[in-house]
Structure formats: structure tokens, C-alpha cells
Design a protein around this motif. Structure first.
Motif, PDB file in Angstrom:
ATOM      1  N   TYR A 136      48.893 -28.029  -4.449  1.00 11.36           N
ATOM      2  CA  TYR A 136      48.800 -27.867  -2.996  1.00 11.36           C
ATOM      3  C   TYR A 136      49.539 -28.925  -2.199  1.00 11.36           C
ATOM      4  N   GLY A 137      50.412 -29.696  -2.876  1.00 11.83           N
ATOM      5  CA  GLY A 137      51.041 -30.839  -2.223  1.00 11.83           C
ATOM      6  C   GLY A 137      51.896 -30.523  -1.012  1.00 11.83           C
ATOM      7  N   LEU A 138      52.425 -29.309  -0.921  1.00 12.64           N
ATOM      8  CA  LEU A 138      53.307 -28.974   0.205  1.00 12.64           C
ATOM      9  C   LEU A 138      52.561 -28.276   1.335  1.00 12.64           C
ATOM     10  N   MET A 139      51.252 -28.159   1.157  1.00 12.63           N
ATOM     11  CA  MET A 139      50.459 -27.390   2.116  1.00 12.63           C
ATOM     12  C   MET A 139      50.281 -28.156   3.431  1.00 12.63           C
ATOM     13  N   ALA A 140      50.301 -27.429   4.536  1.00  6.63           N
ATOM     14  CA  ALA A 140      50.230 -28.077   5.848  1.00  6.63           C
ATOM     15  C   ALA A 140      48.892 -27.860   6.551  1.00  6.63           C
ATOM     16  N   ILE A 141      47.966 -27.190   5.872  1.00  8.05           N
ATOM     17  CA  ILE A 141      46.627 -26.976   6.455  1.00  8.05           C
ATOM     18  C   ILE A 141      45.591 -27.289   5.376  1.00  8.05           C
ATOM     19  N   PRO A 142      44.337 -27.536   5.778  1.00 11.40           N
ATOM     20  CA  PRO A 142      43.332 -27.789   4.738  1.00 11.40           C
ATOM     21  C   PRO A 142      43.032 -26.518   3.936  1.00 11.40           C
ATOM     22  N   LEU A 143      42.629 -26.707   2.685  1.00  9.52           N
ATOM     23  CA  LEU A 143      42.345 -25.558   1.815  1.00  9.52           C
ATOM     24  C   LEU A 143      41.275 -24.639   2.414  1.00  9.52           C
ATOM     25  N   SER A 144      40.373 -25.216   3.203  1.00 15.19           N
ATOM     26  CA  SER A 144      39.316 -24.388   3.805  1.00 15.19           C
ATOM     27  C   SER A 144      39.880 -23.378   4.807  1.00 15.19           C
ATOM     28  N   GLU A 145      41.130 -23.573   5.258  1.00 14.70           N
ATOM     29  CA  GLU A 145      41.768 -22.614   6.177  1.00 14.70           C
ATOM     30  C   GLU A 145      42.624 -21.591   5.432  1.00 14.70           C
ATOM     31  N   VAL A 146      42.663 -21.730   4.102  1.00 21.65           N
ATOM     32  CA  VAL A 146      43.488 -20.818   3.296  1.00 21.65           C
ATOM     33  C   VAL A 146      42.655 -19.605   2.910  1.00 21.65           C
ATOM     34  N   VAL A 147      43.177 -18.404   3.170  1.00 26.88           N
ATOM     35  CA  VAL A 147      42.397 -17.220   2.822  1.00 26.88           C
ATOM     36  C   VAL A 147      42.887 -16.531   1.550  1.00 26.88           C
ATOM     37  N   ARG A 148      44.090 -16.881   1.104  1.00 27.30           N
ATOM     38  CA  ARG A 148      44.582 -16.277  -0.149  1.00 27.30           C
ATOM     39  C   ARG A 148      45.631 -17.177  -0.786  1.00 27.30           C
ATOM     40  N   VAL A 149      45.699 -17.109  -2.122  1.00 25.53           N
ATOM     41  CA  VAL A 149      46.718 -17.864  -2.857  1.00 25.53           C
ATOM     42  C   VAL A 149      47.438 -16.920  -3.806  1.00 25.53           C
ATOM     43  N   HIS A 150      48.763 -16.919  -3.757  1.00 25.16           N
ATOM     44  CA  HIS A 150      49.559 -16.185  -4.750  1.00 25.16           C
ATOM     45  C   HIS A 150      50.302 -17.199  -5.604  1.00 25.16           C
ATOM     46  N   ALA A 151      50.903 -16.723  -6.678  1.00 23.19           N
ATOM     47  CA  ALA A 151      51.694 -17.624  -7.522  1.00 23.19           C
ATOM     48  C   ALA A 151      52.818 -16.848  -8.181  1.00 23.19           C
ATOM     49  N   SER A 152      53.856 -17.570  -8.553  1.00 24.73           N
ATOM     50  CA  SER A 152      55.032 -16.933  -9.165  1.00 24.73           C
ATOM     51  C   SER A 152      54.698 -16.485 -10.585  1.00 24.73           C
ATOM     52  N   SER A 153      55.520 -15.561 -11.061  1.00 26.38           N
ATOM     53  CA  SER A 153      55.271 -14.976 -12.380  1.00 26.38           C
ATOM     54  C   SER A 153      56.024 -15.705 -13.484  1.00 26.38           C
ATOM     55  N   GLY A 154      55.466 -15.639 -14.651  1.00 26.25           N
ATOM     56  CA  GLY A 154      56.178 -15.837 -15.911  1.00 26.25           C
ATOM     57  C   GLY A 154      56.975 -17.094 -16.189  1.00 26.25           C
ATOM     58  N   THR A 155      56.653 -18.206 -15.585  1.00 28.73           N
ATOM     59  CA  THR A 155      57.403 -19.404 -15.931  1.00 28.73           C
ATOM     60  C   THR A 155      56.536 -20.284 -16.818  1.00 28.73           C
ATOM     61  N   THR A 156      57.171 -21.167 -17.569  1.00 34.17           N
ATOM     62  CA  THR A 156      56.387 -22.046 -18.441  1.00 34.17           C
ATOM     63  C   THR A 156      55.580 -23.011 -17.600  1.00 34.17           C
ATOM     64  N   GLY A 157      54.551 -23.494 -18.168  1.00 30.77           N
ATOM     65  CA  GLY A 157      53.762 -24.517 -17.514  1.00 30.77           C
ATOM     66  C   GLY A 157      53.187 -24.025 -16.213  1.00 30.77           C
ATOM     67  N   LYS A 158      53.360 -24.843 -15.196  1.00 31.08           N
ATOM     68  CA  LYS A 158      52.706 -24.557 -13.936  1.00 31.08           C
ATOM     69  C   LYS A 158      53.503 -23.578 -13.081  1.00 31.08           C
ATOM     70  N   PRO A 159      52.812 -22.615 -12.498  1.00 32.01           N
ATOM     71  CA  PRO A 159      53.513 -21.671 -11.620  1.00 32.01           C
ATOM     72  C   PRO A 159      53.775 -22.281 -10.242  1.00 32.01           C
ATOM     73  N   ILE A 160      54.500 -21.545  -9.407  1.00 33.56           N
ATOM     74  CA  ILE A 160      54.690 -21.971  -8.027  1.00 33.56           C
ATOM     75  C   ILE A 160      53.576 -21.333  -7.203  1.00 33.56           C
ATOM     76  N   VAL A 161      52.829 -22.184  -6.531  1.00 32.19           N
ATOM     77  CA  VAL A 161      51.615 -21.730  -5.865  1.00 32.19           C
ATOM     78  C   VAL A 161      51.861 -21.580  -4.372  1.00 32.19           C
ATOM     79  N   VAL A 162      51.461 -20.445  -3.830  1.00 30.55           N
ATOM     80  CA  VAL A 162      51.742 -20.182  -2.425  1.00 30.55           C
ATOM     81  C   VAL A 162      50.489 -19.766  -1.663  1.00 30.55           C
ATOM     82  N   PRO A 163      49.922 -20.682  -0.868  1.00 27.73           N
ATOM     83  CA  PRO A 163      48.738 -20.375  -0.074  1.00 27.73           C
ATOM     84  C   PRO A 163      49.096 -19.739   1.273  1.00 27.73           C
ATOM     85  N   TYR A 164      48.180 -18.929   1.792  1.00 24.26           N
ATOM     86  CA  TYR A 164      48.375 -18.268   3.085  1.00 24.26           C
ATOM     87  C   TYR A 164      47.158 -18.490   3.972  1.00 24.26           C
TER      88      TYR A 164
END
Ligand code: ADP
Ligand code: ZN
Length: 433
Positions: free
Chosen positions: A75-103
Motif C-alpha cells: 500500500y506504499g503508493l496509496m494516498a488515502i487511509p485503508l479505511s477509505e478503500v472499498v475494493r482492492v484489485h491486483a495484477s495477474s500472473g507475475t512471480t512473487g508479489k502482485p501489483i496491488v491497486v486500491p480504489y
């Protein structure tokens, strides 16, 4: 054909530029205040939000890369607190950690509107039955199209990916008029239909909205002929929002970028210098309204050309060409993004495998097909056939479980893969794109 938000989609150029500048300035201030990553990067580049006085000043801001997402996981690039996030998506099929995208709730609301715009511009409307065969889950395609279709007032069938025979049954029985899926999957559906003796032309199906992978005009012609439908291209990427960045209108003369929400630039992929409209280069995107994950100058690595001329459909928003290639070596195999280096690290995790390999990508009956040739050590090679089979199976299983792709593995004798003095040619891509 009606526009979903004509007040924006057909906004006069000057007004649009004013809106973009206002939103850009606000976003730049937001990230500077709220995201330490951006503040540090701006400081290193010697810029402050006050330096953005015109749209051209964006060129003074530093770029953001895929790696920045990885380095700031989750969540390091996030500009709002997690409590304001209503959904999280992530990228597919990469090794290790995915790319996480909160909305945020507002992000989701805007996204649904943009997806409704996509569909409306393609020629979809209330009364249509959309069979959504994009994957539901962390991947942005499924839910993106789902909420866009509902927002438009159409009927959405959340079919998700796969199970081709059932998809065909649904098309026949439920009155599907619009398909949402990858272009390669439309062809699979069309071929399976033919084998099963189903005549798609006699169903209600009339349109497919396709994206998430590169495809050519030739492929479009084939889809349209084989399925007896119109096929419309749309483009997006997880880091920016998912689908909903740009979409063709029914005229099929490039994908309109929804510029009131995304600022598009073209840069020279080597120097990073801005290039004018009409010249092919790397697409760089800045989100103008995203709350949870604003992104400044994201290097997409996608090679495109932008056309500013007004479109006959009445939309004023700039159009982008089809994606003509990538500036990095990322491969998209059946919709899953993989880098050759990821394949390499998986191969090398198996004992007896040598660091000499070649990846051969082809398109077999419209589906991406991947074969990996890899050298094994002398010891393994001179062993019994059974031992070789075991190594082969281990490599196959590893590639599948770590990267999510099923590849054919061919073990070859030591020193059979050509050596080069310069850059090794790891990938042979035989797909016609
Ligand atoms: P998604 O697969 O949901 O679009 P990803 O973030 O997994 O999102 O992949 C994004 C990449 O997929 C883009 O950078 C681009 O290379 C490719 N892509 C997406 N849509 C298209 C399209 N319509 N044509 C060509 N390439 C596309
Ligand atoms: Zn148009």
C-alpha cells in the motif's frame, strides 16, 4: 449512437485542457502531500507542485515505473487511509508479489462510468445482454466490465472465463447480444461453435468488446468473419485503473482516451523526451482523478501513436492507435503477463537445469502457445530416460504453479542452444502481431 457522458466526451478542446490542468495541479499537490514516495522523487528532481503551471510542465515531473509499485508493495503508493478503500484489485500472473491497486468509493463510481462510456461508444445500450467472459476476481477485467454494463442499464451475465461449451449454451439460450472477452477467446468460441454445429450468425450475438492483449486488424477481420459480429478494441492496465482507459467508438478509428480522467503523453522510449501527436512512441499516463492510487507519469511500455483530429462520432477526446508493440520484453501469454527473466528464475530453481534456454511463443488455433527449450546438465542428460522425464515434469509443474502458464518443456542436450556474443535471444515470438 449516444454518448454516455456527452458533456465530457464531446467537450471542446480548450475547455478540456483547462479541466485537465486544474485536475493535474490538484493531483500533483495531493501526491506531494500524501505519498512520501512522490514527495521524495519530486524533491530529487527539484520540482514542487507549484512548478506545474501549464499542461506542458508535466514533463518536469519524474516518471513512475512498474518497479515502483513492487518496491512499495502493498500500500506504499496509496494516498488515502485503508479505511477509505472499498475494493482492492491486483495484477495477474507475475512471480512473487502482485501489483496491488486500491480504489475509493469515488474511484469505483468513476470507473463504472468510464466502463459505461466504453460500452456506449462501442455501440452497446440498455436492452443489450452482455456476456462477460473476462475473469472475475483480482483481475480488473471481470468486475470492470460487470459494473460498467450494469451502470449502462444493460443486462450482464457474469459468465467469467473458460468453459467454452457452457459459454456457447448461454449465448444461444440467454439471448446474448454482446460478448466481453479477449480477442483470442472470441476466435476459440467461434471455432468451437463451428465444431459443435452451432451457427453463431443465427444467434442474437452482434458485437464483441475485446481487449487486454494485443491484436491486429487482420485478427479483427477474422473475428468478424468467423463470428459474424463487429469487434471493438479497448485498452487499459491495472496500474492506471484496469480497462476503461480508452476504447474505440463504433467507427473503429482508434481508441478514444478518456482524457478528463487520464492525461496521455507520448515519449521517446529511450530518452524519455516528449514526442508530438502523430509520432509513434511510448504511452505515458497520469491519472487525474484517482483518489486511492493516483499515478503520475506511468511508463506503460506500450508503443502507440496519438491522433488528435476530431472523430466523426463527435467525441473530442484524443485517439490512440492499436498497441504496436512493447518497449520491454514483457510477454502476454493468454492474458497473463510474464517477463523472460521470471521464466529464467523458475527454470534455474530446478536442479540439473542449465542457464541456457529459449522461449518460443506461437499462436496455435488463435491461442497463445509457449514452448520452452532448456539445456540440462551432462549428468542429467546421460541418465536414464525416466530421470529426464522427471526433470521435464518438474520444470513444467514449477512454471505452471509459479507463473500460472502452461508451457511445453523440451529438454535438450548441453550446448545445443545457440550462444551469442551480444544479447542472448531468449524469446522467439512467432505470433503475427
Ligand atoms: P489488463 O490485462 O487487465 O489489460 P494488465 O495490467 O494485466 O491489464 O496488462 C496491461 C497490458 O496489457 C497493457 O500495458 C498492454 O500491454 C496490454 N493490453 C491491454 N489492453 C490491450 C489492447 N486492447 N491491445 C493491446 N494490448 C493491450
Ligand atoms: Zn469516435
Amino acid at each position: 449512437m449516444t454518448m454516455w457522458e456527452p458533456q465530457y466526451e464531446a467537450m471542446p478542446g480548450k475547455e478540456l485542457k483547462c479541466l485537465q490542468l486544474e485536475r493535474l495541479q490538484q493531483k500533483v499537490r495531493d501526491v506531494y502531500e500524501r505519498v512520501p514516495f512522490y514527495r521524495t522523487k519530486f524533491q530529487e528532481a527539484g520540482v514542487t507542485p507549484e512548478d506545474v503551471k501549464s499542461l506542458d510542465d508535466i514533463a518536469r515531473l519524474p516518471f513512475t515505473n512498474k518497479n515502483d509499485f513492487r518496491d512499495n508493495y502493498p500500500y506504499g503508493l496509496m494516498a488515502i487511509p485503508l479505511s477509505e478503500v472499498v475494493r482492492v484489485h491486483a495484477s495477474s500472473g507475475t512471480t512473487g508479489k502482485p501489483i496491488v491497486v486500491p480504489y475509493s468509493a469515488r474511484d469505483i463510481d468513476i470507473w463504472a462510468n468510464l466502463m459505461a462510456r466504453n460500452l456506449a461508444s462501442a455501440g452497446v445500450h440498455k436492452g443489450d445482454v452482455i456476456q462477460n467472459a473476462y475473469g472475475y476476481g483480482l483481475f480488473t477485467g471481470g468486475l470492470g466490465f460487470h459494473y460498467g454494463g450494469e451502470r449502462l442499464g444493460a443486462t450482464v451475465i457474469p459468465a467469467s472465463v473458460g468453459n467454452t461449451k457452457r459459454q456457447l449454451m448461454l449465448i444461444e439460450d440467454l439471448g446474448t447480444t454482446v460478448l466481453a472477452c479477449t480477442p483470442s477467446y472470441v476466435l476459440v468460441l467461434a471455432e468451437t461453435a463451428r465444431q459443435m454445429g452451432i451457427n453463431l450468425a443465427s444467434t442474437q450475438l452482434r458485437l464483441a468488446t475485446c481487449g487486454a492483449e494485443p491484436w491486429t486488424e487482420k485478427m479483427r477481420a477474422e473475428i468478424e468473419a468467423k463470428a459474424g459480429i463487429t469487434a471493438i478494441d479497448n485498452y487499459g492496465l491495472t496500474e492506471i485503473v484496469g480497462p476503461g482507459v480508452s476504447c474505440e467508438c463504433y467507427l473503429k478509428r482508434g481508441m478514444h482516451i478518456w482524457e478528463d480522467h487520464f492525461l496521455a503523453e507520448i515519449v521517446d522510449p529511450v530518452t524519455g523526451e516528449s514526442l508530438p501527436y502523430g509520432q509513434q512512441g511510448e504511452l505515458v499516463l497520469t491519472t487525474l482523478t484517482k483518489e486511492a492510487l493516483p499515478v503520475i507519469r506511468f511508463r506503460t511500455h506500450d508503443l502507440v501513436t496519438l491522433y488528435p483530429e476530431r472523430c466523426q462520432c463527435g467525441r473530442t477526446m484524443v485517439r490512440m492507435s492499436k498497441v504496436r508493440g512493447r518497449t520491454d520484453d514483457m510477454l502476454i501469454i493468454r492474458g497473463i503477463n510474464v517477463f523472460p527473466t521470471q521464466i529464467e528464475s523458475v527454470l534455474l530453481s530446478v536442479e540439473g537445469v542449465e542457464p541456457h534456454y529459449q522461449i518460443i511463443v506461437d499462436r496455435e488455433r488463435h491461442l497463445d502457445d509457449i514452448e520452452i527449450w532448456v539445456e540440462v546438465s551432462e549428468a542429467v542428460f546421460s541418465d536414464e530416460v525416466q530421470a529426464l522425464k522427471e526433470v521435464e515434469e518438474r520444470v513444467r509443474a514449477e512454471v505452471n504453479s509459479v507463473l500460472g502458464i502452461s508451457a511445453r518443456i523440451k529438454l535438450v542436450e548441453p550446448r545445443t542452444i545457440a550462444r551469442t556474443e551480444g544479447k542472448a535471444k531468449r524469446v522467439i515470438d512467432r505470433r503475427e502481431l
